[in-house]
Enzyme design. Structure first.
Site, PDB file in Angstrom:
ATOM      1  N   HIS A  39     -34.226 -21.335   2.252  1.00  0.00           N
ATOM      2  CA  HIS A  39     -34.037 -22.000   0.955  1.00  0.00           C
ATOM      3  C   HIS A  39     -32.594 -22.497   0.868  1.00  0.00           C
ATOM      4  O   HIS A  39     -31.694 -21.896   1.440  1.00  0.00           O
ATOM      5  CB  HIS A  39     -34.337 -21.004  -0.174  1.00  0.00           C
TER       6      HIS A  39
ATOM      7  N   ASP B 291     -40.996 -25.212  -7.659  1.00  0.00           N
ATOM      8  CA  ASP B 291     -39.591 -24.839  -7.804  1.00  0.00           C
ATOM      9  C   ASP B 291     -39.297 -24.452  -9.253  1.00  0.00           C
ATOM     10  O   ASP B 291     -38.216 -24.755  -9.787  1.00  0.00           O
ATOM     11  CB  ASP B 291     -38.643 -25.933  -7.311  1.00  0.00           C
TER      12      ASP B 291
HETATM   13  C1  1WB Z   1     -31.422 -25.890  -9.106  1.00  0.00           C
HETATM   14  C2  1WB Z   1     -32.387 -25.751  -8.129  1.00  0.00           C
HETATM   15  C3  1WB Z   1     -30.530 -24.860  -9.342  1.00  0.00           C
HETATM   16  C4  1WB Z   1     -32.444 -24.589  -7.399  1.00  0.00           C
HETATM   17  C5  1WB Z   1     -30.605 -23.695  -8.590  1.00  0.00           C
HETATM   18  O1  1WB Z   1     -29.708 -22.718  -8.856  1.00  0.00           O
HETATM   19  C6  1WB Z   1     -31.557 -23.577  -7.616  1.00  0.00           C
HETATM   20  C7  1WB Z   1     -31.355 -27.125  -9.902  1.00  0.00           C
HETATM   21  C8  1WB Z   1     -29.661 -21.582  -8.060  1.00  0.00           C
HETATM   22  O2  1WB Z   1     -32.266 -27.947  -9.765  1.00  0.00           O
HETATM   23  O3  1WB Z   1     -30.412 -27.272 -10.679  1.00  0.00           O
HETATM   24  C9  1WB Z   1     -33.482 -24.452  -6.356  1.00  0.00           C
HETATM   25  O4  1WB Z   1     -33.839 -23.321  -6.046  1.00  0.00           O
HETATM   26  O5  1WB Z   1     -33.994 -25.425  -5.843  1.00  0.00           O
HETATM   27 MN    MN Z   2     -35.824 -23.518  -5.084  1.00  0.00          MN
END
Ligand code: 1WB
Ligand code: MN
Length: 373
Positions: free
Chosen positions: A210, A332
């Site tokens: 990830h 997600d």
């Molecule tokens: C976001 C996406 C932020 C993920 C995250 O913070 C994680 C976002 C840890 O879209 O702002 C993710 O897991 O894809």
């Molecule tokens: Mn993610």
């Protein structure tokens, strides 16, 4: 203002009629409800209060690490400012199941959200991975038809990580592993981490790589315009990690290792031809030792998910380029909203048989999830 409404204000241009920025976040294409389609979402984020508390300490300790900006907005929001995503990340009942039910999502494959335990000292990391894995096993036990889960481990101590990986699969019966790209600016192709790759292969459990923000060595150009996170940096960091695994030869050592990449393969599928041309076997002068072409490793050792890329053209390309059997749907959650992700998998042009594989069949096979509805 969240990212989505910010994007909505950019303008009214559309690219080739397929991507209308004003409509990001709205349902895609033909509207067709297909509640009969079993949908297993495979990159669904969560956390626990103990992990959130330690991340707040990491944020407060400060430093130049590129993940800190976003982590602050989630784990150390100023008084009076609502923390982003945190209530949803901590919830497994009220909000999450209601959201799943509302949109006809059968199951979340849960994983401890980025950066997992990888920014803690080795001991804290190992103990919070254990805590997270125990909690996830409990949650899956309480809701066996609604949740599966990926186990965390702390790469900071590879030997301890291997022990926890074995426990997570053999005792807790979790469905695979998650790691959030680099650990202290190091990558899994480095010999010190081989025991982790060896364990995942031996346990026959997939390793989801990830994203997190780019490591210190490539951080500088990502510091402006919030490039470091989901817009661009996550994909560059994680795609680079995957290319390292393919060109280092480490996949010759662990030929049965299964790696999963989110975000439609973090750009790699689109680079396949060029990677094969430039990264074919025989590149020893460049310090490479891969015996296969990158595309051969990608076919053999990787699978991808659609997390955060709800683009029917990109999906069509990936089906044609990689074959449908290694592509899985994801939302997600809570970083992406459920409705457009559901609309995407229900309406993107593909055969019904491909749709069933991507929506649930491939996830059942790869994560060993029971196929009961
Ligand atoms: C976001 C996406 C932020 C993920 C995250 O913070 C994680 C976002 C840890 O879209 O702002 C993710 O897991 O894809
Ligand atoms: Mn993610």
């Amino acid at each position: 203002m969240n990212r989505r409404s910010a994007l909505g204000r950019i303008g009214t241009f559309a690219l080739a009629g397929t991507l209308d920025v004003d409509r990001i976040g709205e349902p895609h294409g033909r509207k067709r409800q297909n509640t009969a389609l079993r949908k297993i979402a495979t990159e669904e984020a969560c956390t626990f209060a103990e992990v959130a508390g330690e991340l707040r300490k990491v944020v407060r300790a400060g430093g130049s690490n590129l993940d800190l900006r976003l982590l602050k907005s989630i784990y150390d929001a100023p008084p009076g400012v609502e923390p982003r995503f945190l209530p949803e990340l901590l919830d497994f009942d009220a909000k999450r199941l209601v959201d799943m039910d509302r949109h006809g999502v059968s199951m979340h494959v849960l994983s401890l959200t980025a950066p997992g335990v990888q920014m803690f000292d080795a001991k804290t990391g190992a103990s919070l991975a254990t805590l997270s894995n125990d909690r996830l096993a409990d949650i899956v036990r309480r809701h066996p038809k609604r949740y599966a889960a990926l186990a965390s481990f702390a790469p900071q101590d590879p030997q301890a990580a291997v022990k926890e990986m074995e426990r997570a699969v053999n005792t807790l019966r979790l469905n695979g592993f998650i790691v959030n790209s680099h650990t202290n600016n190091e990558y899994l192709d480095q010999a010190r981490y081989w025991p982790i790759l060896e364990a995942a292969e031996a346990l026959d459990a997939p390793l989801y790589i990830h994203p997190r923000a780019p490591s210190d060595g490539m951080a500088a150009p990502f510091r402006d315009y919030a490039l470091e996170s989901a817009a661009w940096g996550y994909g560059m960091e994680t795609g680079t990690h995957a290319v390292r695994l393919m060109l280092s030869g480490v996949l010759d050592r662990f030929p049965k290792l299964r790696i999963i990449l989110g975000h439609m393969g973090e750009g790699i599928p689109f680079w396949m031809w060029r990677l094969d041309f430039m990264g074919a076997p025989g590149g020893r002068a460049a310090g490479r030792s891969n015996r296969l072409k990158p595309s051969e490793y990608f076919q053999r050792n990787f699978a991808i998910t659609t997390s955060g890329v709800e683009d029917p053209l990109a999906l069509r390309y990936c089906i044609d380029r990689l074959g449908v059997d290694n592509i899985m749907w994801a939302i997600d959650y809570p970083y992406q909203t459920t409705a457009p992700a559901v609309s995407f998998i229900e309406t993107a042009p593909m055969s019904d048989s491909d749709r069933r594989k991507i929506a649930h069949g491939n996830a059942e096979r790869i994560f060993r999830i029971g196929s009961q509805g």
